[in-house]
Design a protein around this motif. Structure first.
Motif, mmCIF file in Angstrom:
data_model
loop_
_atom_site.group_PDB
_atom_site.id
_atom_site.type_symbol
_atom_site.label_atom_id
_atom_site.label_comp_id
_atom_site.label_asym_id
_atom_site.label_seq_id
_atom_site.Cartn_x
_atom_site.Cartn_y
_atom_site.Cartn_z
ATOM 1 N N MET A 77 0.814 -1.213 0.000
ATOM 2 C CA MET A 77 0.000 0.000 0.000
ATOM 3 C C MET A 77 0.851 1.269 0.000
ATOM 4 N N LYS A 78 2.065 1.184 0.529
ATOM 5 C CA LYS A 78 2.908 2.375 0.651
ATOM 6 C C LYS A 78 3.895 2.552 -0.497
ATOM 7 N N VAL A 79 3.980 1.579 -1.390
ATOM 8 C CA VAL A 79 4.976 1.649 -2.451
ATOM 9 C C VAL A 79 4.716 2.832 -3.373
ATOM 10 N N GLY A 80 3.488 3.310 -3.417
ATOM 11 C CA GLY A 80 3.181 4.474 -4.233
ATOM 12 C C GLY A 80 3.820 5.748 -3.728
ATOM 13 N N GLY A 118 0.549 6.628 -0.842
ATOM 14 C CA GLY A 118 1.781 7.292 -0.436
ATOM 15 C C GLY A 118 2.364 6.645 0.793
ATOM 16 N N ARG A 119 3.135 7.396 1.547
ATOM 17 C CA ARG A 119 3.812 6.849 2.726
ATOM 18 C C ARG A 119 2.848 6.410 3.812
ATOM 19 N N TYR A 120 1.636 6.949 3.821
ATOM 20 C CA TYR A 120 0.646 6.587 4.832
ATOM 21 C C TYR A 120 -0.138 5.336 4.452
ATOM 22 N N GLY A 121 -0.209 5.052 3.188
ATOM 23 C CA GLY A 121 -1.080 4.018 2.652
ATOM 24 C C GLY A 121 -1.924 4.629 1.561
ATOM 25 N N THR A 122 -3.154 4.152 1.396
ATOM 26 C CA THR A 122 -4.022 4.709 0.353
ATOM 27 C C THR A 122 -4.714 5.978 0.860
ATOM 28 N N PHE A 123 -4.889 6.934 -0.015
ATOM 29 C CA PHE A 123 -5.548 8.189 0.329
ATOM 30 C C PHE A 123 -7.032 8.094 -0.011
#
Length: 619
Positions: free
Chosen positions: A283-286, A517-522
């Motif tokens: 989920m955070k690879v983005g 992003g770094r948090y997960g999915t937005f």
């Protein structure tokens, strides 16, 4: 002459029968053989007393400075470990085989400790984290000796006072376990042939697994290390001194074992979780962005004084010069290479969103060990080394205090917490609901109050809705979700908007319409509510029965009213280290809310409570 020889060389006659009582020489030798290992152990303990005491003192200092660090993401791992301990399977909050924790190693260790002790899961994790911090310090001394460093207690002090390392050693997360596993792996990887006793391969395999499963990037780091060890063995082989096979036998064997461990790890994940990587990593690879990562490194580097990074660079220069002179040290080069690889991951990944420089904390042992190679060039004598190490540790403490002064972390100094337990106990009305360890952290105290209001709501709805699970949507899948799942496992479905612990909302939205992003999915709270009809048609997911989160945005209230939700609980305010504390303020939001479908709230007899303003800060 014969008489003299007979008198001088007279020995007692020894019987050839095994049950003869006259065996003074044999019994003396047996006693000596028995005593000798005991004396060796005592001597070995005495030799290490200074570093053990130093490590324990540093651990105590970490607790005094930070109480408990980290974010509530630690609970994501706590649940996976608890599910394994209590249900025999690694499951997410909803009972699915989804790897919601990024650290399989920590899951296994916590499950074992939880089963073998009477500790709650948060308390067990706190002890494991502190213990792993102590183990990292002790292993740093062992690896430092292989690197040719003369410092012992100085290394422990430099590592134990490093702000971000000591902070995350109190967090209950995988940081300290990862650093300990990495050093243990390097220690086993650089043992000389004569050191490799019968248990070596078992220890090496265990170290390889503990390190590889500690974090998502660790398998790549491990493979890189064993391949580099082969290269160093080839380069370091003296011409004619060893055959190629003699030089490469152990490095190649270790590489084979390490890669076998990595293969088993990926195979297990694919078979058990149906994914090659942990779900949070996917989920955070983005969020991978080298520019953001470089800015993150700049910020956390300055926050720690920059000198550890500068000394690390100087240590790299020392290693290059030694290698060019034919005096390379494989252990030192592996440690430095690990640090470089971790720095590369830090930058390429875009850094971390959590306060407290978590990604830098993972690199601290490599920074210090490599940096001490440069430091000890200026101080050959023991007194000089001790003085430089003391300066290093003092500088670490100065910058740690600066971080506390800025209020840039969730932990707080232990001496600022007077009366906090009694205040929280009075508010939540159940002093046994949370362990004392949980309440050491400011954000956990905030969430503890929300949990104390959410659980009675969930109790009422679970009793009211008996034919299906209660659907709960949130962007807070840490502490609150942990306690909700602990109370009603199998009776509630937790829908995670960041998609770290559950992917139901993500999978119900059109592919390509959700960024990460770094948090997960937005995924905002509003989107699943606004698109609930499409989501229900697409995958059958109904409107959530409960919505809880931290900050209640003003534009969410009209949407709640439109869809028939009532906010039954809402807390606001600021959570501080203490009201009267000026130098260590620690001022952060204490918001939280719980919204419920109106018809369910009426059926369950739930009443809307007035907004509660946070008043639990110590005086």
């Amino acid at each position: 002459m014969t008489f003299v020889l007979q008198e001088c060389c007279r020995f007692p006659a020894m019987s050839s029968t095994p049950d003869s009582p006259d065996l003074p020489l044999a019994s003396g030798l047996a006693r000596a053989e028995h005593v000798r290992p005991v004396r060796r152990r005592v001597r070995r303990l005495a030799d290490h007393a200074d570093i053990v005491v130093a490590a324990l003192l540093c651990s105590a200092l970490a607790v005094i400075l930070w109480s408990q660090g980290g974010q509530d993401n630690c609970y994501i791992t706590y649940w996976a470990a608890r599910a394994l301990a209590e249900h025999g399977q690694i499951l997410n909050y909803n009972g699915l085989r989804l790897e919601q924790s990024s650290s399989l190693s920590l899951v296994l260790v916590l499950a074992l400790v939880y089963r073998l002790t009477l500790l709650s899961m948060p308390a067990a994790a706190y002890c494991v984290s502190l213990g792993a911090g102590v183990a990292t310090m002790l292993l740093a001394v062992r690896v430092g000796r292989r690197m040719g460093l003369g410092s012992r207690a100085g290394l422990v002090a430099a590592l134990g006072t490093f702000g971000c390392f000591s902070y995350w050693a109190t967090s209950g997360m995988e940081t300290a376990l990862t650093t300990a596993a990495a050093l243990w792996f390097i220690d086993e990887c650089t043992r000389a042939t004569e050191e490799c006793k019968r248990w070596h391969w078992l220890r090496f395999g265990a170290a390889a697994f503990l390190f590889a499963a500690a974090r998502p990037e660790a398998p790549l780091l491990l493979v890189g290390l064993v391949l580099l060890a082969i290269v160093l063995a080839v380069v370091s082989r003296r011409s004619g001194a060893q055959s190629a096979w003699q030089a490469l036998a152990f490095p190649v064997g270790r590489a084979a074992v390490a890669m076998g461990v990595v293969g088993l790890l990926f195979g297990f994940r694919k078979l058990y979780f149906h994914a090659w990587w942990p779900n949070p990593a996917l989920m955070k690879v983005g969020g991978f962005n080298a520019q953001d990562g470089a800015l993150y490194l700049w910020d956390v580097g300055l926050a720690t004084g920059a000198f550890p990074l500068l000394l690390f660079i100087a240590g790299l220069a020392v290693l290059v010069v030694r290698r060019l002179r034919g005096a390379g040290n494989a252990t030192a080069e592996l440690v430095a290479s690990l640090g470089l690889a971790q720095l590369a991951f830090l930058v390429s990944s875009g850094g971390d969103w959590m306060q407290g420089a978590r990604f830098l904390a993972l690199i601290v042992p490599s920074l210090i060990l490599t940096g001490f190679l440069a430091l000890e060039q200026f101080a050959q004598a023991a007194s000089g080394r001790a003085g430089l190490a003391a300066l290093y540790a003092a500088a670490n403490l100065v910058f740690a205090v600066q971080v506390l002064h800025q209020g840039a972390v969730e932990g707080q100094p232990l001496w600022t917490m007077r009366g906090v337990f009694a205040r929280v106990d009075a508010r939540v009305k159940d002093s046994h609901q949370f362990s004392r360890v949980e309440l050491l952290n400011k954000m956990h105290r905030r969430d503890a109050v929300t949990v104390s209001e959410l659980l009675p709501v969930a109790d009422a709805l679970v009793a009211q809705v008996k034919t299906r699970p209660v659907h709960v949507m949130t962007g807070q899948a840490g502490m609150t979700a942990y306690h909700l799942a602990s109370r009603h496992f199998g009776k509630v479905k937790i829908l995670d908007l960041w998609s770290l612990t559950d992917r139901q909302v993500l999978d119900c939205l059109p592919r390509g319409t959700v960024s990460a992003g770094r948090y997960g999915t937005f995924i905002s709270t509003e989107r699943p509510l606004r698109e609930h009809e499409q989501i229900t048609r697409r995958c059958g997911l109904p409107l959530p029965d409960i919505v809880y989160n931290a900050v209640l945005d003003d534009d969410l209230l009209p949407l709640f009213a439109q869809l028939g939700y009532v906010v039954v609980y809402h807390q606001v305010g600021r959570i501080k280290n203490s009201e009267g504390q000026k130098f260590f303020p620690g001022n952060e939001e204490a918001d939280g809310y719980v919204a419920v479908k109106r018809e369910l709230a009426l059926a369950a007899g739930l009443q809307q409570k007035p907004i509660w303003h946070w008043d639990l800060n110590p005086p």
